[in-house]
Design a protein around this motif. Structure first.
Motif, PDB file in Angstrom:
ATOM      1  N   LYS A 120       0.826  -1.203   0.000  1.00 29.67           N
ATOM      2  CA  LYS A 120       0.000   0.000   0.000  1.00 29.67           C
ATOM      3  C   LYS A 120       0.865   1.261   0.000  1.00 29.67           C
ATOM      4  CE  LYS A 120      -3.534   0.069  -0.500  1.00 29.67           C
ATOM      5  NZ  LYS A 120      -4.678  -0.222   0.333  1.00 29.67           N
ATOM      6  N   ALA A 121       1.985   1.252   0.701  1.00 31.98           N
ATOM      7  CA  ALA A 121       2.908   2.388   0.614  1.00 31.98           C
ATOM      8  C   ALA A 121       3.401   2.557  -0.814  1.00 31.98           C
ATOM      9  CB  ALA A 121       4.084   2.177   1.567  1.00 31.98           C
ATOM     10  N   LEU A 122       3.709   1.447  -1.472  1.00 33.59           N
ATOM     11  CA  LEU A 122       4.154   1.508  -2.865  1.00 33.59           C
ATOM     12  C   LEU A 122       3.059   2.068  -3.768  1.00 33.59           C
ATOM     13  CD1 LEU A 122       6.062   0.927  -5.174  1.00 33.59           C
ATOM     14  CD2 LEU A 122       5.366  -1.480  -5.090  1.00 33.59           C
ATOM     15  N   LEU A 123       1.816   1.658  -3.568  1.00 35.10           N
ATOM     16  CA  LEU A 123       0.716   2.149  -4.397  1.00 35.10           C
ATOM     17  C   LEU A 123       0.566   3.664  -4.284  1.00 35.10           C
ATOM     18  CD1 LEU A 123      -1.987  -0.616  -3.826  1.00 35.10           C
ATOM     19  CD2 LEU A 123      -0.946   0.006  -6.012  1.00 35.10           C
ATOM     20  N   PHE A 124       0.629   4.183  -3.081  1.00 35.85           N
ATOM     21  CA  PHE A 124       0.438   5.619  -2.914  1.00 35.85           C
ATOM     22  C   PHE A 124       1.622   6.416  -3.461  1.00 35.85           C
ATOM     23  CE2 PHE A 124      -3.051   4.783   0.062  1.00 35.85           C
ATOM     24  CZ  PHE A 124      -3.924   5.787  -0.316  1.00 35.85           C
ATOM     25  N   LEU A 125       2.829   5.942  -3.210  1.00 37.22           N
ATOM     26  CA  LEU A 125       3.991   6.690  -3.689  1.00 37.22           C
ATOM     27  C   LEU A 125       4.071   6.638  -5.214  1.00 37.22           C
ATOM     28  CD1 LEU A 125       6.658   5.749  -1.003  1.00 37.22           C
ATOM     29  CD2 LEU A 125       5.146   7.733  -1.098  1.00 37.22           C
ATOM     30  N   ALA A 126       3.704   5.505  -5.804  1.00 36.54           N
ATOM     31  CA  ALA A 126       3.652   5.442  -7.265  1.00 36.54           C
ATOM     32  C   ALA A 126       2.542   6.337  -7.799  1.00 36.54           C
ATOM     33  CB  ALA A 126       3.441   3.993  -7.716  1.00 36.54           C
ATOM     34  N   ALA A 127       1.424   6.404  -7.083  1.00 30.48           N
ATOM     35  CA  ALA A 127       0.332   7.290  -7.500  1.00 30.48           C
ATOM     36  C   ALA A 127       0.780   8.743  -7.493  1.00 30.48           C
ATOM     37  CB  ALA A 127      -0.876   7.098  -6.585  1.00 30.48           C
ATOM     38  N   GLY A 128       1.632   9.118  -6.537  1.00 29.30           N
ATOM     39  CA  GLY A 128       2.150  10.484  -6.519  1.00 29.30           C
ATOM     40  C   GLY A 128       2.933  10.814  -7.771  1.00 29.30           C
ATOM     41  N   VAL A 129       3.731   9.863  -8.247  1.00 26.34           N
ATOM     42  CA  VAL A 129       4.485  10.072  -9.484  1.00 26.34           C
ATOM     43  C   VAL A 129       3.536  10.211 -10.673  1.00 26.34           C
ATOM     44  CG1 VAL A 129       6.167   9.030 -11.055  1.00 26.34           C
ATOM     45  CG2 VAL A 129       6.495   8.839  -8.583  1.00 26.34           C
ATOM     46  N   ILE A 130       2.502   9.373 -10.702  1.00 28.39           N
ATOM     47  CA  ILE A 130       1.547   9.411 -11.818  1.00 28.39           C
ATOM     48  C   ILE A 130       0.772  10.726 -11.821  1.00 28.39           C
ATOM     49  CG2 ILE A 130      -0.517   8.294 -12.748  1.00 28.39           C
ATOM     50  CD1 ILE A 130       0.603   5.671 -11.541  1.00 28.39           C
ATOM     51  N   ILE A 131       0.353  11.179 -10.651  1.00 29.65           N
ATOM     52  CA  ILE A 131      -0.382  12.444 -10.563  1.00 29.65           C
ATOM     53  C   ILE A 131       0.475  13.596 -11.076  1.00 29.65           C
ATOM     54  CG2 ILE A 131      -1.346  14.116  -8.933  1.00 29.65           C
ATOM     55  CD1 ILE A 131      -2.240  11.696  -7.230  1.00 29.65           C
ATOM     56  N   HIS A 132       1.740  13.569 -10.716  1.00 30.07           N
ATOM     57  CA  HIS A 132       2.624  14.635 -11.191  1.00 30.07           C
ATOM     58  C   HIS A 132       2.760  14.597 -12.702  1.00 30.07           C
ATOM     59  CE1 HIS A 132       6.895  16.444 -11.517  1.00 30.07           C
ATOM     60  NE2 HIS A 132       6.011  17.408 -11.499  1.00 30.07           N
ATOM     61  N   ALA A 133       2.856  13.399 -13.262  1.00 32.98           N
ATOM     62  CA  ALA A 133       3.019  13.286 -14.708  1.00 32.98           C
ATOM     63  C   ALA A 133       1.748  13.669 -15.450  1.00 32.98           C
ATOM     64  CB  ALA A 133       3.426  11.856 -15.068  1.00 32.98           C
ATOM     65  N   ALA A 134       0.589  13.267 -14.908  1.00 32.04           N
ATOM     66  CA  ALA A 134      -0.678  13.532 -15.592  1.00 32.04           C
ATOM     67  C   ALA A 134      -1.213  14.925 -15.320  1.00 32.04           C
ATOM     68  CB  ALA A 134      -1.714  12.488 -15.173  1.00 32.04           C
ATOM     69  N   GLY A 135      -0.825  15.515 -14.196  1.00 32.11           N
ATOM     70  CA  GLY A 135      -1.345  16.827 -13.840  1.00 32.11           C
ATOM     71  C   GLY A 135      -2.744  16.787 -13.281  1.00 32.11           C
ATOM     72  N   THR A 136      -3.241  15.611 -12.909  1.00 31.73           N
ATOM     73  CA  THR A 136      -4.594  15.464 -12.386  1.00 31.73           C
ATOM     74  C   THR A 136      -4.683  14.182 -11.581  1.00 31.73           C
ATOM     75  OG1 THR A 136      -6.925  15.245 -12.969  1.00 31.73           O
ATOM     76  CG2 THR A 136      -5.346  14.320 -14.509  1.00 31.73           C
ATOM     77  N   ASN A 137      -5.641  14.144 -10.657  1.00 30.84           N
ATOM     78  CA  ASN A 137      -5.934  12.922  -9.905  1.00 30.84           C
ATOM     79  C   ASN A 137      -6.955  12.045 -10.613  1.00 30.84           C
ATOM     80  OD1 ASN A 137      -4.631  14.675  -8.088  1.00 30.84           O
ATOM     81  ND2 ASN A 137      -5.674  13.783  -6.335  1.00 30.84           N
ATOM     82  N   SER A 138      -7.592  12.557 -11.644  1.00 33.81           N
ATOM     83  CA  SER A 138      -8.749  11.914 -12.249  1.00 33.81           C
ATOM     84  C   SER A 138      -8.351  10.749 -13.142  1.00 33.81           C
ATOM     85  CB  SER A 138      -9.543  12.941 -13.064  1.00 33.81           C
ATOM     86  OG  SER A 138     -10.551  12.306 -13.811  1.00 33.81           O
ATOM     87  N   LEU A 139      -8.897   9.564 -12.859  1.00 33.78           N
ATOM     88  CA  LEU A 139      -8.667   8.412 -13.720  1.00 33.78           C
ATOM     89  C   LEU A 139      -9.321   8.603 -15.075  1.00 33.78           C
ATOM     90  CD1 LEU A 139      -9.174   5.498 -11.169  1.00 33.78           C
ATOM     91  CD2 LEU A 139      -7.052   6.091 -12.333  1.00 33.78           C
TER      92      LEU A 139
END
Length: 673
Positions: free
Chosen positions: A338-357
């Protein structure tokens, strides 16, 4: 150095790091990052040494009286068994990874010094909870975590979402802490001590009065801290905080504290069959409800938040069937992936510029922009879905196996009804977990549309942490069930054949059905005109992030949080398998089955109405009385002031008139007598 000394240093070092970081944050900012990382790393090394020396053998115990109370003593004590030793390693490990990750993620944040200090204090408080052998000292760490979560969740206080989320998290957890405190006092009074070993001894000897009531009071606090139904609503909203904070709260601190507390005091709950059934029902509702809600969320972090609630439901389900080994095993396994999921999500959010799937599903080649996050999140999602041989498979199957044992009457630690409740809900949740994990992966990494922006490689501190966490997500489960049974009360952690086949089969069905539904939604979307462009310009957010490729990832996250609200309606026509899978349940699941609205009607509005009544009484009654009390002397003073004319004849006339009145009064009284 003795094991006791090492154990004392484990929570003490992060606390000292927090204090030094706050003091030197402005005067010597160059020391802030070392003071954030090094104490956590040192605590990890020492916690590992304590675990090795404990070795799954007899608990390490030490105590000294804190202060004379005249009645029930409060003591500084250590009580480190195999569970405590392993959980402390998990806490220190995740905290170290979060601190290292944050040095890159929040490197340009002006509030980083206070953030890092609060994370260190948060870590120290959780370690106090893990190692403490006294319930009152444990309560101190419990409450400090609540205060730290308030400030960390509200880190982006400029946004109304963050302010509301921090306040909600604080109030909901405190709502559970009130009965929790009463339950602790009841235990301490009945046992004559707040030491956990003496409390458990009193329980074994039948010295606890009204065990059902005490257990239910304690469960209220556990439900608040560990986000279990019905006090789970704060956790999805807590995603308004920075992503590393989400990883820390969800993986190793705060929510893990409630599960760990029940594991430490499990005999207290086993003393009441009714309490075990309540715990089982709470776990079952939490598991299934959160699985359905996760399948309908658009915010990637809210999907993971509901996932955490469901996995905590597995842990409480294991405790409901009397198997704390399975509960702590899943706690440890879940902490890594779960720590890995959230930290990877942080990288994805930065790359996408949004939280929206939904927005991510309209981007192509996002996985090529963040290859480290793509591969490590894939590993973590497979562990979450309990696909063998990833770690989640072994720990989740240990929970299902424990429930099967109770349901089929092979053990008497819990009623059979609790076993069947946990087993059925656990199998259904395995299906839902695989479904929403597959949905998240497809929407985030298999999108089509505009080219995803290229922000360059992430800082090395962030990518290294992802790969470090990927190792236990892949290998911990298989190693643990072979080499760590001594730490788990000697319990055999080998997965059972029946539950393994059922659980894995349902997970595969959930993943395949979701994939097929996703393909169908894409085919349907290709036949209809394109949806209108979003009214909020997340493209401008991407442009801002692209203009600062080496900038602060948290800046993009804060902007995405502020602009995320309109995304739900504007991107509703993006292909989403969750809509077809849930059907009419989708809109209800997307808002958490309206539980917040229910609480608003039952609690928020009555409190607001009461506050309005008090305000009215204060202004219309109390203030009127005060103003009246002041007006009367003012009127009397004005009357007396008018009588002071300065004319001597007026004064003499008044004196004579008064004398006449007094004389007549005396004569009348004398005649009447």
């Amino acid at each position: 150095m003795t094991t006791t000394t090492l154990a004392v240093l484990v929570p003490l070092l992060p606390f000292l790091g927090a204090a030094a970081g706050l003091l030197l944050g402005r005067t010597a900012p160059g020391f802030v990052r070392p003071l954030a990382v090094l104490p956590a790393l040192a605590a990890l090394v020492l916690a590992a040494l304590v675990a090795v020396r404990q070795g799954g053998g007899p608990p390490i115990a030490a105590h000294t009286e804190l202060t004379p109370t005249g009645s029930v003593p409060i003591e500084l004590s250590l009580d480190i068994d195999g569970f405590a030793a392993l959980v402390a390693v998990l806490v220190a490990f995740v905290a170290t990874c979060v601190q290292i990750y944050s040095t890159g993620y929040l490197r340009d944040d002006p509030r980083y010094p206070s953030y890092a200090a609060l994370v260190s204090l948060f870590t120290s408080a959780m370690l106090v909870v893990v190692y403490s052998g006294d319930l009152i000292v444990l309560l101190v760490g419990w409450e400090v975590m609540g205060i730290c979560s308030y400030f960390l969740v509200g880190h982006y206080w400029e946004t109304p979402e963050a302010r509301a989320a921090s306040l909600k998290a604080f109030l909901v957890t405190k709502l559970g802490d009130v009965p929790f405190l009463i339950g602790l006092f009841a235990l301490g009074t009945a046992a004559g001590s707040f030491q956990i070993t003496r409390v458990l001894g009193a329980v074994a000897g039948g010295g606890i009065d009204h065990p059902t009531l005490v257990a239910l009071l304690l469960l209220a606090g556990v439900a608040g801290k560990s986000a279990q139904f019905p006090l789970h609503t704060w956790l999805p909203d807590a995603m308004a905080g920075p992503t590393p904070v989400s990883a820390l709260i969800h993986a190793a601190t705060m929510v893990a504290a409630g599960v760990y507390f029940v594991a430490r005091l499990l005999p207290v709950f086993e003393a009441s069959q009714a309490a075990m059934v309540v715990l089982a029902v709470m776990a079952a509702v939490t598991m299934t409800g959160s699985g359905l809600a996760a399948l309908a969320q658009d915010d990637i972090k809210r999907v993971l938040a509901y996932s955490t609630i469901g996995q905590l439901g597995y842990m409480t389900g294991a405790l409901a069937v009397g198997d704390r080994g399975a509960a702590v095993f899943h706690l440890l396994s879940h902490g890594a992936f779960k720590a890995l999921l959230f930290l990877a999500a942080g990288v994805i959010i930065h790359a996408a510029g949004t939280n929206s799937l939904a927005a991510m599903s309209r981007m192509s080649h996002l996985r090529d922009r963040v290859p480290d996050a793509y591969w490590t999140m894939t590993v973590a999602l497979l562990a979450l879905a309990a696909v063998p041989p990833f770690s989640g498979f072994f720990s989740k199957e240990s929970v299902l196996g424990a429930a099967e044992h109770v349901a089929t009457g092979h053990t008497g630690h819990a009623p059979g009804a609790a076993g069947w409740t946990v087993l059925v809900a656990g199998l259904l949740t395995a299906l839902l977990t695989a479904a929403y994990a597959t949905r998240l992966w497809l929407l985030a990494f298999r999108g089509k549309g505009a080219e995803a922006p290229d922000h360059g490689r992430q800082p090395l501190t962030m990518t290294v942490v992802l790969w470090v966490l990927a190792v236990p997500s892949l290998a911990f489960g298989g190693l643990a069930y072979r080499s760590l049974p001594a730490w788990f009360d000697g319990r055999d952690l080998t997965p059972m054949l029946l539950t393994s086949v059922l659980g894995t089969g349902l997970a595969l069905v959930g993943g395949l059905v979701t994939y097929g539904t996703w393909q169908r939604t894409r085919a349907l979307a290709a036949r209809v005109p394109a949806a209108p462009a979003p009214s909020f310009e997340w493209e401008s957010l991407q442009g801002e992030a692209a203009a600062h490729p080496e900038g602060d990832a948290s800046l993009v996250e804060a902007h995405a949080l502020a602009d995320h609200g309109p995304a739900y309606g504007e991107l509703a026509h993006a292909p989403d398998p969750g809509r077809l899978l849930l059907g009419p349940l989708y809109r209800h699941a997307a808002v958490g089955f309206h539980l917040d609205a229910v609480y608003s009607v039952l609690f928020v509005r009555p409190v607001q109405a009461g506050a309005s009544l008090v305000r009215f009484l204060d202004s219309a009654v109390v203030d009127t009385y005060v103003r009246g009390a002041a007006a009367l002397p003012r009127l009397l003073g004005a009357a007396v002031r008018r009588a002071q004319t300065g004319n001597v004849q007026t004064y003499v006339s008044a004196l004579l008139a008064g004398a006449v009145v007094l004389t007549v009064t005396v004569l009348l009284v004398a005649t009447g007598a």
